[in-house]
Design an enzyme around this catalytic site. Structure first.
Site, PDB file in Angstrom:
ATOM      1  N   HIS A 137       4.174   5.955  -2.382  1.00 25.32           N
ATOM      2  CA  HIS A 137       4.342   7.263  -2.860  1.00 25.32           C
ATOM      3  C   HIS A 137       2.943   7.907  -3.451  1.00 25.32           C
ATOM      4  O   HIS A 137       2.321   7.005  -4.273  1.00 25.32           O
ATOM      5  CB  HIS A 137       5.269   7.653  -3.748  1.00 25.32           C
ATOM      6  CG  HIS A 137       6.732   7.262  -3.247  1.00 25.32           C
ATOM      7  ND1 HIS A 137       7.440   5.855  -3.075  1.00 25.32           N
ATOM      8  CD2 HIS A 137       7.518   8.041  -2.362  1.00 25.32           C
ATOM      9  CE1 HIS A 137       8.439   5.994  -2.558  1.00 25.32           C
ATOM     10  NE2 HIS A 137       8.655   7.404  -2.084  1.00 25.32           N
ATOM     11  N   HIS A 139       4.270   7.817 -11.361  1.00 25.14           N
ATOM     12  CA  HIS A 139       4.726   9.416 -11.313  1.00 25.14           C
ATOM     13  C   HIS A 139       4.809  10.159 -12.760  1.00 25.14           C
ATOM     14  O   HIS A 139       5.069  11.537 -12.579  1.00 25.14           O
ATOM     15  CB  HIS A 139       5.888   9.742 -10.635  1.00 25.14           C
ATOM     16  CG  HIS A 139       6.082   8.963  -9.155  1.00 25.14           C
ATOM     17  ND1 HIS A 139       5.141   9.258  -8.357  1.00 25.14           N
ATOM     18  CD2 HIS A 139       6.793   7.886  -8.440  1.00 25.14           C
ATOM     19  CE1 HIS A 139       5.520   8.516  -7.038  1.00 25.14           C
ATOM     20  NE2 HIS A 139       6.577   7.897  -7.297  1.00 25.14           N
ATOM     21  N   ASP A 157       6.651  -0.400  -1.725  1.00 22.41           N
ATOM     22  CA  ASP A 157       7.593   0.388  -0.857  1.00 22.41           C
ATOM     23  C   ASP A 157       6.917   0.847   0.541  1.00 22.41           C
ATOM     24  O   ASP A 157       7.470   1.487   1.247  1.00 22.41           O
ATOM     25  CB  ASP A 157       8.020   1.609  -1.425  1.00 22.41           C
ATOM     26  CG  ASP A 157       6.993   2.176  -2.660  1.00 22.41           C
ATOM     27  OD1 ASP A 157       5.955   1.809  -2.415  1.00 22.41           O
ATOM     28  OD2 ASP A 157       7.576   2.960  -3.499  1.00 22.41           O
ATOM     29  N   ASP A 189       1.039   2.066  -3.843  1.00 26.80           N
ATOM     30  CA  ASP A 189       2.377   2.378  -3.564  1.00 26.80           C
ATOM     31  C   ASP A 189       2.435   3.406  -2.571  1.00 26.80           C
ATOM     32  O   ASP A 189       1.726   4.154  -2.235  1.00 26.80           O
ATOM     33  CB  ASP A 189       3.007   2.935  -4.844  1.00 26.80           C
ATOM     34  CG  ASP A 189       4.424   3.166  -4.947  1.00 26.80           C
ATOM     35  OD1 ASP A 189       5.190   2.326  -5.522  1.00 26.80           O
ATOM     36  OD2 ASP A 189       4.880   4.154  -4.476  1.00 26.80           O
TER      37      ASP A 189
HETATM   38 ZN   LIG Z   1       6.871   4.575  -4.486  1.00 30.66          ZN
END
Ligand SMILES: [Zn+2]
Length: 308
Positions: free
Chosen positions: A161, A122, A243, A159
């Site tokens: 996200h 991120h 996740d 991931d």
């Molecule tokens: Zn994540």
């Protein structure tokens, strides 16, 4: 050939406030789960400042250093914090990824897993966010093309996200293909299919909430792997977040532990076809400790299987 496990105790000195999901225990659980495995264990070096400056401006690094607290926390945004040990941890995490690229491209090991935190995908060019300080996977990609002279490197990110930081840093890098699947809608909100990079070098694969391994496998089989094969990367870098697991508290995908083994094995199969099996993987998210440990172990077991 063996699989390298690259980590450093400094990655445990990045502390977050009580109740924060990205906590020291995550890495402790991962390392404990990997203890019985046959791995080439490597101490992560500190990244050189020049490594960091491949992807982040000097002003960004200076801000992080200025804001590093002597005690307690410095809050960067709603969920990203600096503790006294955070920069050492971040430099080790980035250094692990650089070392992993060097070892894999140098033929010292078949592939490598970087068990590190803080995570990286991120972190944008000049913005820390989402628990991330340095763009570890993007840095690995830049190191591979700039330092080692590769013409084509792929970063794949499973991931849950969106890897907005990796996408931001590599958006205008024609030597890098970024393939990322993520739950949508979900924080950070980016990662739509029409975000394709300055050179058509980004492939976003949104996944609907409450879908599971069947849907994920179809999307990767139909879109990600064909694109990866046609690009023919000379190195595959994996942003390995766990996740998307059904037990994870931060998202609503329903992958099982075996889905992480499957996607790893498939990525290693592509790597075997196009780049002598060269894979570098780095830990991103995963916030249920047991699911994280089991999934990371399944992931690394497939790396070991592919390397031998
Ligand atoms: Zn994540």
């Amino acid at each position: 050939m063996t699989t390298a496990l690259i980590t450093h105790a400094d990655c445990l000195t990045h502390v977050t406030p009580d109740g924060h999901p990205e906590r020291v225990a995550r890495l402790e659980h991962v390392l404990h789960a990997l203890e019985p495995l046959d791995l080439t264990r490597v101490t992560a070096p500190l990244a050189a400042e020049d490594d960091i400056l491949r992807i982040h401006p000097a002003s960004y690094l200076a801000d992080l250093r200025r804001n590093r607290p002597a005690e307690g926390f410095y809050q960067i945004d709603g969920d990203t914090f600096l503790s006294p040990g955070s920069l050492d941890a971040a430099f080790r995490a980035a250094g692990a990824c650089v070392r992993a690229v060097d070892m894999v491209l140098g033929g010292e090991v078949g592939n490598a897993f970087c068990a590190v935190r803080p995570p990286g995908h991120h972190a944008e060019t000049d913005t820390s966010m989402g628990f991330c300080l340095f763009g570890n996977a993007a840095l690995a990609a830049k190191h591979a093309v700039d330092h080692h002279g590769l013409s084509r490197v792929a970063v794949v990110d499973f991931d849950v996200h969106h890897g907005n930081g990796t996408q931001d840093i590599l958006w205008d890098e024609p030597r890098a293909l970024v393939i990322t699947s993520q739950q949508m809608p979900l924080w950070p909100g980016t990662g739509r299919a029409d975000e394709t990079g300055a050179h058509g070098n980004v492939l976003n694969l949104p996944l609907a909430p409450d879908t599971g391994g069947i849907e994920m496998r179809a999307v990767w089989r139909n879109h990600a792997f064909p694109r990866l094969r046609s690009f023919r990367p000379e190195l595959i870098i994996i942003s390995a977040g766990f996740d998307a697991h059904m037990d994870d508290p931060l998202a609503q995908l329903n992958w099982e532990t075996d889905d992480f083994a499957w996607i790893t094995a498939e990525l290693c199969a592509v790597a075997a076809e196009v780049c002598q099996g060269r894979v570098v993987s780095t830990l991103e998210g995963g916030y249920d400790l047991n699911a994280l440990a089991a999934s990371a172990r399944a992931h690394v077991q497939e790396l070991i299987r592919a390397a031998t």
